[in-house]
Write a protein that holds these residues in place. Structure first.
Motif, PDB file in Angstrom:
ATOM      1  N   GLN A   1     109.217  33.233  49.014  1.00 56.16           N
ATOM      2  CA  GLN A   1     108.228  33.882  48.549  1.00 56.16           C
ATOM      3  C   GLN A   1     107.707  32.598  47.161  1.00 56.16           C
ATOM      4  O   GLN A   1     106.794  32.402  47.314  1.00 56.16           O
ATOM      5  CB  GLN A   1     107.846  34.914  48.577  1.00 56.16           C
TER       6      GLN A   1
ATOM      7  N   HIS B   1     104.500  29.900  45.995  1.00 62.30           N
ATOM      8  CA  HIS B   1     103.955  30.407  45.279  1.00 62.30           C
ATOM      9  C   HIS B   1     103.587  28.503  44.344  1.00 62.30           C
ATOM     10  O   HIS B   1     102.547  28.985  44.029  1.00 62.30           O
ATOM     11  CB  HIS B   1     104.160  31.743  44.214  1.00 62.30           C
TER      12      HIS B   1
ATOM     13  N   ARG C   1      96.717  29.643  45.866  1.00 58.00           N
ATOM     14  CA  ARG C   1      96.610  30.706  46.293  1.00 58.00           C
ATOM     15  C   ARG C   1      95.068  30.882  46.590  1.00 58.00           C
ATOM     16  O   ARG C   1      94.592  31.390  47.328  1.00 58.00           O
ATOM     17  CB  ARG C   1      97.039  31.702  45.828  1.00 58.00           C
TER      18      ARG C   1
ATOM     19  N   GLU D   1      95.859  43.232  37.923  1.00 60.46           N
ATOM     20  CA  GLU D   1      96.554  43.107  39.192  1.00 60.46           C
ATOM     21  C   GLU D   1      95.905  42.190  40.370  1.00 60.46           C
ATOM     22  O   GLU D   1      96.219  41.593  41.206  1.00 60.46           O
ATOM     23  CB  GLU D   1      96.605  44.676  40.169  1.00 60.46           C
ATOM     24  N   ALA D   2      93.951  41.993  40.249  1.00 62.77           N
ATOM     25  CA  ALA D   2      93.466  41.823  41.301  1.00 62.77           C
ATOM     26  C   ALA D   2      94.316  39.830  40.578  1.00 62.77           C
ATOM     27  O   ALA D   2      94.004  38.738  41.407  1.00 62.77           O
ATOM     28  CB  ALA D   2      92.061  41.574  41.130  1.00 62.77           C
TER      29      ALA D   2
ATOM     30  N   SER E   1      96.401  38.833  39.249  1.00 63.09           N
ATOM     31  CA  SER E   1      97.955  38.541  39.803  1.00 63.09           C
ATOM     32  C   SER E   1      97.947  38.180  41.049  1.00 63.09           C
ATOM     33  O   SER E   1      98.302  36.717  41.398  1.00 63.09           O
ATOM     34  CB  SER E   1      99.261  39.612  39.009  1.00 63.09           C
ATOM     35  N   THR E   2      97.972  38.736  41.375  1.00 56.81           N
ATOM     36  CA  THR E   2      97.384  38.608  42.875  1.00 56.81           C
ATOM     37  C   THR E   2      96.529  37.911  43.682  1.00 56.81           C
ATOM     38  O   THR E   2      97.746  37.079  44.173  1.00 56.81           O
ATOM     39  CB  THR E   2      97.094  39.882  43.912  1.00 56.81           C
ATOM     40  N   PHE E   3      95.671  37.143  43.388  1.00 57.23           N
ATOM     41  CA  PHE E   3      94.575  35.961  43.598  1.00 57.23           C
ATOM     42  C   PHE E   3      94.872  34.632  42.513  1.00 57.23           C
ATOM     43  O   PHE E   3      93.904  33.657  42.948  1.00 57.23           O
ATOM     44  CB  PHE E   3      92.938  36.427  43.460  1.00 57.23           C
TER      45      PHE E   3
ATOM     46  N   ASP F   1      86.717  40.736  45.082  1.00 47.79           N
ATOM     47  CA  ASP F   1      87.473  39.905  45.566  1.00 47.79           C
ATOM     48  C   ASP F   1      86.374  38.192  45.521  1.00 47.79           C
ATOM     49  O   ASP F   1      87.359  37.836  44.741  1.00 47.79           O
ATOM     50  CB  ASP F   1      88.204  39.907  46.451  1.00 47.79           C
TER      51      ASP F   1
END
Length: 149
Positions: A34, A38, A43, A81-82, A84-86, A112
């Motif tokens: 993973q 990344h 992403r 969080e968004a 970091s996630t996206f 998003d």
């Protein structure tokens, strides 16, 4: 592009990269893969296919709908969080600004899709107005803007 040159029957074009990773020692753990994944793809613009691209041209019957980011309910943690996630690359000032925008001014949750658009607009390569702006250091205006340096 294809329509402009008279090709009208193509509905989708995919560009792929296939990487062969050879390890000198032990087989990597899923968490290691993973981390590698990344680092090897963007992403925001690329997808990672764990099982290869055998299903690349299969048309999905359902499209993914925009996801609501619950800033009204969860505040800064939802936006962080968004981010970091996206992989949105928002700094703390961006997060504060957009949190205030959605919570206090628009009084709604962003999607998003909106956050991706905001991140793209805020990326440094899109900030021509920023790099061509006045540069003041310690109260002294620098005569050249950043594009001229």
């Amino acid at each position: 592009i294809l329509r402009n040159i008279g090709i009208s029957r193509v509905t989708r074009i995919e560009c792929t990269r296939r990487l062969l990773l050879i390890f000198n020692s032990n087989i990597p753990q899923p968490n290691d893969l993973q981390k590698i994944q990344h680092q090897l793809h963007d992403r925001m613009t690329e997808c990672f296919y764990e099982n290869g691209v055998s299903n690349l041209f299969v048309q999905s019957q359902s499209k993914k709908l925009p996801t609501t980011i619950k800033v009204m309910e969860n505040g800064v943690s939802a936006l962080t969080e968004a981010n970091s996630t996206f992989g949105l690359a928002m700094d703390s000032q961006d997060i504060s600004y957009y949190l205030n925008l959605f919570v206090n001014e628009l009084k709604r949750n962003p999607t998003d899709v909106e956050l991706f658009d905001i991140a793209q607009s805020n990326s440094e390569h899109s900030r021509h107005w920023f790099f061509k702006g006045r540069l003041i250091i310690d109260g002294n205006e620098i005569k050249e803007h950043l594009f001229q340096m």
